[in-house]
Design a protein around this motif. Structure first.
Motif, PDB file in Angstrom:
ATOM      1  N   TYR A 143       0.964  -1.248  -0.190  1.00 31.65           N
ATOM      2  CA  TYR A 143      -0.079  -0.008  -0.130  1.00 31.65           C
ATOM      3  C   TYR A 143       0.956   1.125   0.075  1.00 31.65           C
ATOM      4  N   ARG A 201       3.340   0.790   3.185  1.00 30.22           N
ATOM      5  CA  ARG A 201       2.998  -0.163   4.264  1.00 30.22           C
ATOM      6  C   ARG A 201       2.778  -1.582   3.410  1.00 30.22           C
ATOM      7  N   ASP A 202       3.154  -2.766   4.236  1.00 27.18           N
ATOM      8  CA  ASP A 202       2.983  -4.071   3.931  1.00 27.18           C
ATOM      9  C   ASP A 202       1.737  -4.504   3.886  1.00 27.18           C
ATOM     10  N   ARG A 203       1.129  -5.376   3.052  1.00 29.36           N
ATOM     11  CA  ARG A 203      -0.044  -5.831   3.125  1.00 29.36           C
ATOM     12  C   ARG A 203      -0.270  -6.905   4.239  1.00 29.36           C
ATOM     13  N   GLY A 204      -0.083  -6.270   5.338  1.00 30.46           N
ATOM     14  CA  GLY A 204      -0.069  -7.248   6.618  1.00 30.46           C
ATOM     15  C   GLY A 204      -1.425  -6.903   7.435  1.00 30.46           C
ATOM     16  N   SER A 205      -1.185  -6.913   8.814  1.00 33.86           N
ATOM     17  CA  SER A 205      -2.152  -6.786   9.641  1.00 33.86           C
ATOM     18  C   SER A 205      -2.391  -5.051   9.942  1.00 33.86           C
ATOM     19  N   GLY A 206      -3.338  -4.824  10.626  1.00 35.06           N
ATOM     20  CA  GLY A 206      -3.483  -3.359  10.667  1.00 35.06           C
ATOM     21  C   GLY A 206      -2.381  -2.803  11.505  1.00 35.06           C
ATOM     22  N   THR A 236       0.819  -2.982  11.244  1.00 33.52           N
ATOM     23  CA  THR A 236       1.946  -2.799  10.607  1.00 33.52           C
ATOM     24  C   THR A 236       2.248  -1.373  10.440  1.00 33.52           C
ATOM     25  N   PRO A 237       3.419  -0.743  10.797  1.00 32.43           N
ATOM     26  CA  PRO A 237       3.726   0.856  10.601  1.00 32.43           C
ATOM     27  C   PRO A 237       4.111   1.204   9.267  1.00 32.43           C
ATOM     28  N   LEU A 238       4.161   2.582   9.016  1.00 33.57           N
ATOM     29  CA  LEU A 238       4.304   2.951   7.905  1.00 33.57           C
ATOM     30  C   LEU A 238       5.709   3.295   7.798  1.00 33.57           C
ATOM     31  N   PHE A 288       1.408   4.729  17.102  1.00 37.73           N
ATOM     32  CA  PHE A 288       3.043   4.667  16.600  1.00 37.73           C
ATOM     33  C   PHE A 288       3.743   5.982  17.489  1.00 37.73           C
ATOM     34  N   TYR A 327       6.766   8.495  16.707  1.00 38.16           N
ATOM     35  CA  TYR A 327       8.062   8.664  15.494  1.00 38.16           C
ATOM     36  C   TYR A 327       8.649   9.861  16.425  1.00 38.16           C
ATOM     37  N   LEU A 382      10.603   5.757  13.365  1.00 39.67           N
ATOM     38  CA  LEU A 382       9.892   4.988  14.038  1.00 39.67           C
ATOM     39  C   LEU A 382      10.506   4.655  15.249  1.00 39.67           C
ATOM     40  N   THR A 434       5.920   1.086  18.764  1.00 39.16           N
ATOM     41  CA  THR A 434       4.575   0.568  18.632  1.00 39.16           C
ATOM     42  C   THR A 434       3.914   0.459  20.006  1.00 39.16           C
ATOM     43  N   ARG A 451      -4.335   4.501  13.914  1.00 35.57           N
ATOM     44  CA  ARG A 451      -5.237   4.169  12.815  1.00 35.57           C
ATOM     45  C   ARG A 451      -6.493   3.871  13.673  1.00 35.57           C
ATOM     46  N   LYS A 462      -9.612  -1.464  11.535  1.00 36.92           N
ATOM     47  CA  LYS A 462      -9.427  -1.237  10.142  1.00 36.92           C
ATOM     48  C   LYS A 462      -8.251  -1.771   9.608  1.00 36.92           C
ATOM     49  N   GLY A 463      -8.130  -2.132   8.423  1.00 34.35           N
ATOM     50  CA  GLY A 463      -6.991  -3.031   7.790  1.00 34.35           C
ATOM     51  C   GLY A 463      -6.058  -2.191   7.456  1.00 34.35           C
ATOM     52  N   SER A 464      -4.958  -2.693   7.119  1.00 38.46           N
ATOM     53  CA  SER A 464      -3.582  -1.889   6.838  1.00 38.46           C
ATOM     54  C   SER A 464      -3.747  -1.104   5.332  1.00 38.46           C
ATOM     55  N   ASP A 465      -4.755  -1.135   4.685  1.00 40.55           N
ATOM     56  CA  ASP A 465      -4.999  -0.230   3.744  1.00 40.55           C
ATOM     57  C   ASP A 465      -5.493   1.241   4.054  1.00 40.55           C
TER      58      ASP A 465
END
Lengths: 115, 118
Positions: free
Chosen positions: A32, A94-99, A101-103, B34, B36, B46, B49, B97, B101-104
């Motif tokens: 993403y 960001r990897d298409r992993g779990s929510g 996952t950091p940027l 997160f 930073y 970063l 977390t 986030r 919600k998903g990582s997208d």
């Protein structure tokens, strides 16, 4: 490992001219991709993102970005720059992993729009 | 969009003292936030977390005893810089986030805290 490269530290453009801020990425799989803007002493504001679908993504303030898988690029563009667009721009992946996952951010590109 | 509020926006402290920075999600819940750190003219690094109800996960090279993170509720995470030194002077930014919600989905950022240790 994921990484983002913004090859230009500084981009200067005249007001009214088109602008491009470059970004390339390196990930395993399909990422993403995001663009954020930062004004002085402020946090980051979301501009746009690429998830899937059309390679041309439109975002806030007239910005758009084109996803190019073969070139692993996600360049930010705007047809006509404004002085108020002057800011620091970050590309992120960001990897298409779990929510959770950091940027991962690029180093940033400072855009200066000259009147 | 969702709002993340970070406080204070600017703080000056003496060497050896501790400073607490708060990060709140105002209109959504966030199980994960997160933290930073941003050096002048550099990207965001970063630090850690922050997970609600559990220990934070720190990035390599970040001292967990120096940068204490507490995520006591779904809307609040705090970063405490303990025994601050001038080299801790920096711009600290939190992000979150929306829970579930998903990582997208995009992350929302606080306005940042400019810490100056004198």
């Amino acid at each position: 490992a994921q990484s983002v490269a913004q090859p230009e530290d500084q981009v200067n453009v005249a007001e009214g001219n088109p602008l491009t801020v470059k970004c390339t990425y390196s990930v395993s799989g399909n990422p993403y991709l995001f663009w954020y803007v930062q004004y002085p002493n402020r946090g980051l504001q979301f501009l746009l993102k690429y998830i899937t679908g059309d390679n041309l993504v439109k975002g806030s303030y007239g910005f758009e970005a084109e996803f190019n898988k073969s070139q692993t690029s996600f360049h930010l563009k705007k047809p006509s720059a404004l002085v108020s667009d002057s800011a620091l721009y970050f590309c992120a992946v960001r990897d298409r992993g779990s929510g959770n996952t950091p940027l991962v951010f690029g180093k940033g590109t400072r855009l200066s729009v000259i009147a | 969009g969702a709002v993340v509020s970070q406080h204070p926006s600017r703080v000056i402290c003496k060497s050896g003292t501790s400073v607490k920075i708060e990060c709140r999600s105002l209109d959504f819940q966030a199980t994960t936030m997160f933290w930073y750190r941003q050096f002048p003219k550099q990207s965001l690094m970063l630090m850690a977390t922050s997970n609600e109800g559990s220990k934070a996960t720190y990035e390599q090279g970040v001292e967990k005893d120096k940068f204490l993170i507490n995520h006591a509720s779904l809307t609040l995470s705090t970063l405490t810089v303990t025994s601050a030194h001038p080299e801790d002077s920096s711009f600290y930014i939190c992000s979150a986030r929306v829970q579930g919600k998903g990582s997208d989905t995009e992350a929302f950022f606080g306005q940042g805290t400019r810490l100056t240790v004198v």
